[in-house]
Every structure is written in C-alpha cells, then in structure tokens.
Design an enzyme around this catalytic site. Structure first.
Site, PDB file in Angstrom:
ATOM      1  N   LYS A 296       0.810  -1.233   0.000  1.00 56.23           N
ATOM      2  CA  LYS A 296       0.000   0.000   0.000  1.00 56.23           C
ATOM      3  C   LYS A 296       0.844   1.285   0.000  1.00 56.23           C
ATOM      4  O   LYS A 296       0.463   2.274  -0.616  1.00 56.23           O
ATOM      5  CB  LYS A 296      -0.954   0.007   1.197  1.00 56.23           C
ATOM      6  CG  LYS A 296      -2.050  -1.067   1.107  1.00 56.23           C
ATOM      7  CD  LYS A 296      -2.988  -0.946   2.282  1.00 56.23           C
ATOM      8  CE  LYS A 296      -3.942  -2.114   2.365  1.00 56.23           C
ATOM      9  NZ  LYS A 296      -4.894  -1.968   3.481  1.00 56.23           N
TER      10      LYS A 296
ATOM     11  N   ASP B 238     -10.259   2.830   2.924  1.00 57.97           N
ATOM     12  CA  ASP B 238     -10.485   2.260   4.265  1.00 57.97           C
ATOM     13  C   ASP B 238     -11.264   3.214   5.179  1.00 57.97           C
ATOM     14  O   ASP B 238     -12.116   2.771   5.949  1.00 57.97           O
ATOM     15  CB  ASP B 238      -9.152   1.882   4.926  1.00 57.97           C
ATOM     16  CG  ASP B 238      -8.680   0.499   4.482  1.00 57.97           C
ATOM     17  OD1 ASP B 238      -9.509  -0.286   3.972  1.00 57.97           O
ATOM     18  OD2 ASP B 238      -7.478   0.207   4.635  1.00 57.97           O
TER      19      ASP B 238
ATOM     20  N   GLY C  37      -1.254   1.718  13.490  1.00 59.02           N
ATOM     21  CA  GLY C  37      -0.764   1.184  12.225  1.00 59.02           C
ATOM     22  C   GLY C  37      -1.564   1.745  11.054  1.00 59.02           C
ATOM     23  O   GLY C  37      -2.222   2.791  11.175  1.00 59.02           O
TER      24      GLY C  37
HETATM   25  P1  NAP Z   1      -0.380  -2.779  11.326  1.00 50.59           P
HETATM   26  O1  NAP Z   1      -0.100  -1.590  10.500  1.00 50.59           O
HETATM   27  O2  NAP Z   1       0.593  -3.906  11.367  1.00 50.59           O
HETATM   28  O3  NAP Z   1      -0.629  -2.272  12.844  1.00 50.59           O
HETATM   29  C1  NAP Z   1      -0.824  -3.189  13.887  1.00 50.59           C
HETATM   30  C2  NAP Z   1      -1.194  -2.463  15.164  1.00 50.59           C
HETATM   31  O4  NAP Z   1      -1.450  -3.450  16.171  1.00 50.59           O
HETATM   32  C3  NAP Z   1      -0.097  -1.542  15.712  1.00 50.59           C
HETATM   33  O5  NAP Z   1      -0.681  -0.428  16.322  1.00 50.59           O
HETATM   34  C4  NAP Z   1       0.584  -2.443  16.746  1.00 50.59           C
HETATM   35  O6  NAP Z   1       1.204  -1.741  17.791  1.00 50.59           O
HETATM   36  C5  NAP Z   1      -0.607  -3.179  17.300  1.00 50.59           C
HETATM   37  N1  NAP Z   1      -0.172  -4.431  17.927  1.00 50.59           N
HETATM   38  C6  NAP Z   1       0.247  -5.562  17.307  1.00 50.59           C
HETATM   39  N2  NAP Z   1       0.589  -6.503  18.217  1.00 50.59           N
HETATM   40  C7  NAP Z   1       0.398  -5.930  19.444  1.00 50.59           C
HETATM   41  C8  NAP Z   1       0.554  -6.388  20.786  1.00 50.59           C
HETATM   42  N3  NAP Z   1       1.015  -7.632  21.048  1.00 50.59           N
HETATM   43  N4  NAP Z   1       0.237  -5.554  21.802  1.00 50.59           N
HETATM   44  C9  NAP Z   1      -0.226  -4.291  21.539  1.00 50.59           C
HETATM   45  N5  NAP Z   1      -0.419  -3.810  20.281  1.00 50.59           N
HETATM   46  C10 NAP Z   1      -0.100  -4.616  19.251  1.00 50.59           C
HETATM   47  O7  NAP Z   1      -1.772  -3.456  10.918  1.00 50.59           O
HETATM   48  P2  NAP Z   1      -3.044  -2.741  10.232  1.00 50.59           P
HETATM   49  O8  NAP Z   1      -2.926  -2.807   8.771  1.00 50.59           O
HETATM   50  O9  NAP Z   1      -3.243  -1.422  10.894  1.00 50.59           O
HETATM   51  O10 NAP Z   1      -4.215  -3.762  10.640  1.00 50.59           O
HETATM   52  C11 NAP Z   1      -4.631  -3.925  11.994  1.00 50.59           C
HETATM   53  C12 NAP Z   1      -5.789  -4.923  12.047  1.00 50.59           C
HETATM   54  O11 NAP Z   1      -6.906  -4.374  11.361  1.00 50.59           O
HETATM   55  C13 NAP Z   1      -5.500  -6.267  11.365  1.00 50.59           C
HETATM   56  O12 NAP Z   1      -6.096  -7.281  12.156  1.00 50.59           O
HETATM   57  C14 NAP Z   1      -6.226  -6.170  10.035  1.00 50.59           C
HETATM   58  O13 NAP Z   1      -6.659  -7.427   9.541  1.00 50.59           O
HETATM   59  C15 NAP Z   1      -7.426  -5.309  10.425  1.00 50.59           C
HETATM   60  N6  NAP Z   1      -7.973  -4.546   9.293  1.00 50.59           N
HETATM   61  C16 NAP Z   1      -9.300  -4.685   9.016  1.00 50.59           C
HETATM   62  C17 NAP Z   1      -9.861  -3.965   7.982  1.00 50.59           C
HETATM   63  C18 NAP Z   1     -11.313  -4.134   7.664  1.00 50.59           C
HETATM   64  O14 NAP Z   1     -11.721  -3.776   6.546  1.00 50.59           O
HETATM   65  N7  NAP Z   1     -12.116  -4.627   8.578  1.00 50.59           N
HETATM   66  C19 NAP Z   1      -9.070  -3.084   7.215  1.00 50.59           C
HETATM   67  C20 NAP Z   1      -7.720  -2.944   7.543  1.00 50.59           C
HETATM   68  C21 NAP Z   1      -7.181  -3.686   8.588  1.00 50.59           C
HETATM   69  P3  NAP Z   1       2.759  -1.296  17.671  1.00 50.59           P
HETATM   70  O15 NAP Z   1       2.768  -0.026  16.890  1.00 50.59           O
HETATM   71  O16 NAP Z   1       3.174  -1.116  19.087  1.00 50.59           O
HETATM   72  O17 NAP Z   1       3.485  -2.425  17.001  1.00 50.59           O
END
Ligand code: NAP
Length: 283
Positions: free
Chosen positions: A69, A105, A133
């Site tokens: 992305k 999104d 994220g």
């Molecule tokens: P990302 O950029 O990898 O961000 C992940 C986030 O989760 C970061 O803030 C990270 O914190 C936090 N995190 C991960 N492991 C953690 C832990 N053990 N303890 C505390 N915080 C933790 O991922 P993303 O793209 O934003 O996606 C996040 C989620 O949203 C995923 O499950 C994805 O499938 C879902 N999503 C859904 C949709 C939808 O259409 N429904 C769209 C997009 C994403 P740190 O910064 O501290 O690492």
C-alpha cells in the site's frame, strides 16, 4: 466495434487470503456486468513494474493489499485527498491514461458505522482508537474528518504520537495506562490493532469504565465475533464488527472500474461469512 470486458485485480503478497475476488464476482454477477476481477501474487521487487503495466495487461485498475500500500502511494501518478491524508493507496484506476490512487479504508470504516448506528454522528464526540498502524491511520482520518476527537492509544507510544501529529488538532496520543480515564469519556471505542485476530494474542482491555451507550467497533473480522465484541455485547453496548468495513471499502473501487455503484447486501455478507467460517473452522 470492439467491446472490451473491463478487468480489475487485487495485488498482494501473499494474496490467497484476499476476499476481494469473491465480493467483486458477486457484484459483477448480480449487476449483470461482463467484467472480471482476478488475483495476483506480486513480490515486493516486482510490484512497481506490475502496477505500471496494468493497462498493458488489459486492466482498468485494482486493489492493492499488504505489503504494497505504501509503495502504491509512491508509484501512482495522482492521489485523491484520502490517499494523500492516509499516506497509503489501496485502490487504483486509470484516468486519461494516468494511474490514480485512493484509500477507501476510511470510507469503509465510516460507511459501516453509518449503516450499523445511523445516529452515530449525534452521539459520538470523543473516540478511543487502539493502534497506530495503517488501519488506525485511515480511521483517524475518517473520524477527525467528521469532527470527532480521537485519542490514539498504542503499545509503541512514538507511533501514536507521530500519527496524532499527522492527524491534526482533534487527535492526541496516549499509552495504555491512560485507558481507564480515556474510556470513561469515550462515546466510541475502536480496536484497530491486530489483537484478537485468529492466531494473534487476545486484546486484553477492561471495558468496565465505558458508558453503556458507548459504541464498540472491532475492525478485526477473523473471527467474526471477537472477544472484545462478545464482552461489549454482554454489557449491552451497541457493537460494530469489522466485516462490514471490508465490504464497504470495496464499493468505490468497483464503481470506478465497472461504472455501477454496488450495494452491500445481507446476501453478500453471508457469502463472505461462510468463507471466513471455512477458514476458522467455526460452525
Ligand atoms: P499494522 O499496521 O501492522 O498495525 C498493527 C497495530 O497493532 C499496531 O498499532 C501495533 O502496535 C498493534 N499491535 C500488534 N501486536 C500488538 C501487541 N502484542 N500488543 C499491543 N499492540 C499490538 O496493521 P493494520 O494494517 O493497521 O491492521 C490492523 C488490524 O486491522 C488487522 O487485524 C487487520 O486485519 C485489520 N484490518 C481490518 C480492515 C477491515 O476492513 N475490517 C481493514 C484494515 C485492517 P505497535 O505499533 O506497538 O506495534
């Protein structure tokens, strides 16, 4: 006269998990459009070349998913306001021969909130968003754009601070220790971390301080009912799940490529739910 069938695709690595082909195929069929939507696994090294050759390959555009992305944001020739604000592109199309990028999104997040809780704008003034994220970035844009104050809570505080600085005066950054008092003031709690997702650690947050009327929205959609949503339902909170966001974010891309605005129907939702249940082994 040559009639060409519009073709779109999703590009990612890996891409086998993407549900976009199922939902676009559903809309193509129900709207009676003779188009196709394909899936391409494209490596990081190959992505820029693949993207620029979309027209040559006969595509009118497509979706970009993990991990491309940000690269798509850099590569497109033009970005719409949402892509510009979010710094990532998940939807591309051709306009006068130029590759244009958007990020849908934030639209998907807000559209699903609107359809699940139509009066949300009257009650939501203050939101707590867990995560900083890519998804949190889009959500912060969607909510601040509607005048909602957003408290960003993240494990890595510096990421929340950077996102808050990028998101304008309505956003602030906090560590998890601040959650109890932040929740007491919140009208909306959003989980935008990957916690609670099948295969990841559970999200351990005490939602006790939340007001009963506060909406709880979990954007994780595998499983469909996350432990956070189950706990919120048990306390009587209005809840919003992540699947609707996924379905709604696909609408603008389809409209661009195929020239008709599709609808998120219960039938489409059931189709994707079935696919998720197959993956998680749930009944
Ligand atoms: P990302 O950029 O990898 O961000 C992940 C986030 O989760 C970061 O803030 C990270 O914190 C936090 N995190 C991960 N492991 C953690 C832990 N053990 N303890 C505390 N915080 C933790 O991922 P993303 O793209 O934003 O996606 C996040 C989620 O949203 C995923 O499950 C994805 O499938 C879902 N999503 C859904 C949709 C939808 O259409 N429904 C769209 C997009 C994403 P740190 O910064 O501290 O690492």
């Amino acid at each position: 006269m040559t009639v060409t069938t519009p073709r779109a695709c999703v590009m990612g690595f890996p891409v086998a998990h993407s549900r976009s082909p199922i939902l676009h195929a559903y809309w193509l069929e129900t709207l009676g459009i003779a188009g196709t939507y394909e899936r391409h696994e494209v490596s990081v090294a190959d992505f820029p070349g693949f993207l620029h050759r979309l027209p040559e390959r006969g595509y009118v555009g497509g979706n970009v998913t993990v991990p491309h992305k940000e690269a798509a944001f850099r590569e497109v020739e033009q970005r719409d306001a949402a892509a510009q604000a979010i710094g990532a592109v998940n939807t591309v199309w051709l306009e006068g021969g130029r590759l244009v990028g958007s990020n849908t999104d934030a639209y998907g997040f807000v559209a699903h909130l609107e359809s699940s809780a139509p009066r949300w704008t009257e009650v939501v003034r203050q939101a707590v968003v867990l995560g900083a994220g890519g998804a949190a970035r889009a959500i912060a844009h969607g909510l601040t754009g509607r005048g909602v104050r957003v408290a960003l809570v993240n494990r890595t505080l510096i990421r929340a601070e950077q996102l808050a600085a990028h998101s304008g005066r309505l956003a602030s950054a906090h560590p998890y220790d601040d959650l109890p008092h932040l929740l007491a003031d919140a009208d909306l709690l959003v989980n935008a971390t990957s916690l609670g997702m099948t295969g990841k650690a559970p999200l351990q947050v005490d939602i006790g301080p939340l007001k009963r009327a506060a909406i709880v929205y979990d954007i994780v959609y595998v499983p469909l009912q996350t432990p956070l949503l189950a706990a919120a339902k048990a306390r009587g909170h209005p809840t919003v799940d992540g699947l609707g966001m996924l379905l709604h974010q696909a609408v603008p891309g389809f409209a661009r490529w195929f020239g008709a605005t599709p609808t998120v129907t219960p039938e489409l939702r059931a189709l994707i739910e079935q696919d998720i249940r197959r993956e998680t082994g749930a009944a």
